[in-house]
Design an enzyme around this catalytic site. Structure first.
Site, PDB file in Angstrom:
ATOM      1  N   ASN A   6     -33.235  94.013  -0.546  1.00 48.58           N
ATOM      2  CA  ASN A   6     -33.900  93.900  -1.846  1.00 48.58           C
ATOM      3  C   ASN A   6     -33.589  95.177  -2.628  1.00 48.58           C
ATOM      4  O   ASN A   6     -34.109  96.238  -2.323  1.00 48.58           O
ATOM      5  CB  ASN A   6     -35.416  93.744  -1.628  1.00 48.58           C
ATOM      6  CG  ASN A   6     -36.186  93.759  -2.934  1.00 48.58           C
ATOM      7  OD1 ASN A   6     -35.606  93.581  -4.013  1.00 48.58           O
ATOM      8  ND2 ASN A   6     -37.495  93.959  -2.853  1.00 48.58           N
ATOM      9  N   PHE A   7     -32.729  95.025  -3.639  1.00 46.17           N
ATOM     10  CA  PHE A   7     -32.332  96.207  -4.427  1.00 46.17           C
ATOM     11  C   PHE A   7     -33.427  96.648  -5.398  1.00 46.17           C
ATOM     12  O   PHE A   7     -33.335  97.730  -5.972  1.00 46.17           O
ATOM     13  CB  PHE A   7     -31.076  95.906  -5.256  1.00 46.17           C
ATOM     14  CG  PHE A   7     -29.794  95.831  -4.455  1.00 46.17           C
ATOM     15  CD1 PHE A   7     -29.753  96.107  -3.109  1.00 46.17           C
ATOM     16  CD2 PHE A   7     -28.595  95.486  -5.091  1.00 46.17           C
ATOM     17  CE1 PHE A   7     -28.561  96.044  -2.387  1.00 46.17           C
ATOM     18  CE2 PHE A   7     -27.404  95.424  -4.389  1.00 46.17           C
ATOM     19  CZ  PHE A   7     -27.384  95.694  -3.045  1.00 46.17           C
ATOM     20  N   LYS A   8     -34.401  95.773  -5.642  1.00 44.55           N
ATOM     21  CA  LYS A   8     -35.428  96.048  -6.668  1.00 44.55           C
ATOM     22  C   LYS A   8     -34.729  96.353  -8.005  1.00 44.55           C
ATOM     23  O   LYS A   8     -33.729  95.701  -8.309  1.00 44.55           O
ATOM     24  CB  LYS A   8     -36.346  97.187  -6.235  1.00 44.55           C
ATOM     25  CG  LYS A   8     -36.826  97.017  -4.797  1.00 44.55           C
ATOM     26  CD  LYS A   8     -37.936  97.939  -4.438  1.00 44.55           C
ATOM     27  CE  LYS A   8     -38.248  97.793  -2.962  1.00 44.55           C
ATOM     28  NZ  LYS A   8     -39.498  98.372  -2.579  1.00 44.55           N
ATOM     29  N   HIS A  82     -43.351  89.066  -3.930  1.00 42.46           N
ATOM     30  CA  HIS A  82     -43.214  90.470  -3.503  1.00 42.46           C
ATOM     31  C   HIS A  82     -44.421  91.277  -3.985  1.00 42.46           C
ATOM     32  O   HIS A  82     -44.930  91.056  -5.082  1.00 42.46           O
ATOM     33  CB  HIS A  82     -41.920  91.064  -4.052  1.00 42.46           C
ATOM     34  CG  HIS A  82     -41.582  92.377  -3.410  1.00 42.46           C
ATOM     35  ND1 HIS A  82     -42.179  93.550  -3.799  1.00 42.46           N
ATOM     36  CD2 HIS A  82     -40.769  92.685  -2.379  1.00 42.46           C
ATOM     37  CE1 HIS A  82     -41.722  94.534  -3.041  1.00 42.46           C
ATOM     38  NE2 HIS A  82     -40.870  94.036  -2.170  1.00 42.46           N
ATOM     39  N   GLU A  84     -44.732  94.155  -5.163  1.00 42.28           N
ATOM     40  CA  GLU A  84     -44.590  94.865  -6.440  1.00 42.28           C
ATOM     41  C   GLU A  84     -44.853  93.934  -7.615  1.00 42.28           C
ATOM     42  O   GLU A  84     -45.378  94.346  -8.647  1.00 42.28           O
ATOM     43  CB  GLU A  84     -43.212  95.536  -6.518  1.00 42.28           C
ATOM     44  CG  GLU A  84     -43.169  96.770  -5.623  1.00 42.28           C
ATOM     45  CD  GLU A  84     -41.808  97.113  -5.087  1.00 42.28           C
ATOM     46  OE1 GLU A  84     -40.798  96.596  -5.568  1.00 42.28           O
ATOM     47  OE2 GLU A  84     -41.756  97.923  -4.129  1.00 42.28           O
ATOM     48  N   GLU A 151     -44.768  91.971   4.782  1.00 38.27           N
ATOM     49  CA  GLU A 151     -44.524  93.326   4.285  1.00 38.27           C
ATOM     50  C   GLU A 151     -45.856  93.998   3.951  1.00 38.27           C
ATOM     51  O   GLU A 151     -46.385  93.803   2.844  1.00 38.27           O
ATOM     52  CB  GLU A 151     -43.671  93.275   3.018  1.00 38.27           C
ATOM     53  CG  GLU A 151     -42.321  92.611   3.198  1.00 38.27           C
ATOM     54  CD  GLU A 151     -41.349  93.071   2.120  1.00 38.27           C
ATOM     55  OE1 GLU A 151     -40.345  93.686   2.481  1.00 38.27           O
ATOM     56  OE2 GLU A 151     -41.611  92.844   0.938  1.00 38.27           O
ATOM     57  N   GLY A 157     -41.805 101.273   0.910  1.00 37.70           N
ATOM     58  CA  GLY A 157     -41.347 102.434   0.159  1.00 37.70           C
ATOM     59  C   GLY A 157     -42.040 103.734   0.517  1.00 37.70           C
ATOM     60  O   GLY A 157     -41.888 104.737  -0.183  1.00 37.70           O
ATOM     61  N   SER A 187     -40.302  99.959   4.980  1.00 37.83           N
ATOM     62  CA  SER A 187     -39.703 101.177   5.544  1.00 37.83           C
ATOM     63  C   SER A 187     -38.860 100.906   6.796  1.00 37.83           C
ATOM     64  O   SER A 187     -38.902 101.676   7.751  1.00 37.83           O
ATOM     65  CB  SER A 187     -40.778 102.229   5.807  1.00 37.83           C
ATOM     66  OG  SER A 187     -41.379 102.614   4.586  1.00 37.83           O
TER      67      SER A 187
HETATM   68  C1  PEP Z   1     -39.309  95.875   0.024  1.00 38.76           C
HETATM   69  O1  PEP Z   1     -39.636  96.241  -1.084  1.00 38.76           O
HETATM   70  O2  PEP Z   1     -39.129  94.663   0.230  1.00 38.76           O
HETATM   71  C2  PEP Z   1     -39.179  96.867   1.073  1.00 38.76           C
HETATM   72  C3  PEP Z   1     -39.255  96.466   2.296  1.00 38.76           C
HETATM   73  O3  PEP Z   1     -38.983  98.180   0.682  1.00 38.76           O
HETATM   74  P1  PEP Z   1     -38.707  99.477   1.619  1.00 38.76           P
HETATM   75  O4  PEP Z   1     -37.719  99.040   2.678  1.00 38.76           O
HETATM   76  O5  PEP Z   1     -38.143 100.487   0.699  1.00 38.76           O
HETATM   77  O6  PEP Z   1     -40.002  99.858   2.218  1.00 38.76           O
END
Ligand code: PEP
Length: 229
Positions: A6-8, A82, A84, A151, A157, A187
């Site tokens: 996931n590049f966001k 997600h 976010e 998640e 993050g 993470s």
């Molecule tokens: C995500 O946003 O889906 C995610 C898992 O981010 P990160 O790996 O940076 O925690």
């Protein structure tokens, strides 16, 4: 095993093209790979999925993209729910469920994210599962093209992944609700992916920040290839 990136809101179209070219220099073997870039980098490529989409073919929805824009690139994969989008963009469960139903009707592969905030985790596993169940409201957990991503919000993050026991018990509980693949996200890095993928009922990972470096992501896929379940 599924390894998804996931590049966001990172990378341009050109950078995404270069990334995919480099990524494809390795043999994925049995690992299924998916990449979710920003909208401006959507392109015709079997690895690509959209990070979000509006539940309509087209129409007066300023700032959104829908089925018509995804169809142009032959995209049949979307990430929904997600954290976010739930927390920063204030998406409600009702709206997310509407997206789910629409893209399910269109036959999309749906990566559906759930996960609890820290104050819920602190109350223990029963509170976590009750919370996750509210994020499954309106979601068909038997949908054949569903991939669930667990998640925990506090692990996304932050550089601090959930612990082995937390992942194990949560995935076990989600497994009682669905037979579809369950990814862990939060993470995931090169130094913990191997251990995480070995946990029962972990069928893959959704990777944010660590996926941005294609060399790191390639190594993560290589590690996933070694895990036989
Ligand atoms: C995500 O946003 O889906 C995610 C898992 O981010 P990160 O790996 O940076 O925690």
């Amino acid at each position: 095993m599924i390894v998804a990136a996931n590049f966001k809101m990172n990378k341009t179209r050109k950078e995404t093209e270069e990334y995919l070219k480099e990524l494809k220099t390795i043999d994925f073997q049995d690992v299924k790979v998916a990449v979710f870039p920003p909208f401006t980098a959507l392109m015709e490529d079997e690895l690509i999925g959209a990070q979000n989409a509006y539940p309509a073919k087209n129409g007066a929805y300023t700032g959104e993209i829908g089925l018509e824009q995804l169809d142009e690139f032959g995209i049949k994969r979307v990430l929904l729910g997600h954290s976010e989008r739930r927390h920063i963009l204030n998406e409600t469960q009702e709206f997310i469920a509407k997206k789910f139903s629409f893209y399910k009707e269109c036959g999309f592969e749906i990566y559906y994210c759930v996960g609890e905030p820290l104050e819920v985790r602190k109350k223990g596993i029963n509170a976590v599962i009750d919370y996750i169940k509210t994020q499954f409201e309106g979601i068909d957990l038997e949908y054949e093209n569903l991939v669930v991503a667990y998640e925990p919000v506090w692990a996304i993050g932050t550089g601090v992944s959930a612990g082995r026991d937390e992942i194990k018990e949560t995935h076990q509980s989600i497994r009682e609700l669905t037979k579809r693949p369950i990814l862990y996200g939060g993470s995931v890095k090169l130094n913990n992916i191997g251990e995480i993928l070995k946990i029962p009922n972990v069928d893959g990972v959704l990777v944010g920040s660590a996926s941005l470096d294609v060399e790191v992501f390639k190594e993560m896929i290589n590690k996933a290839k070694e895990i036989k379940k």
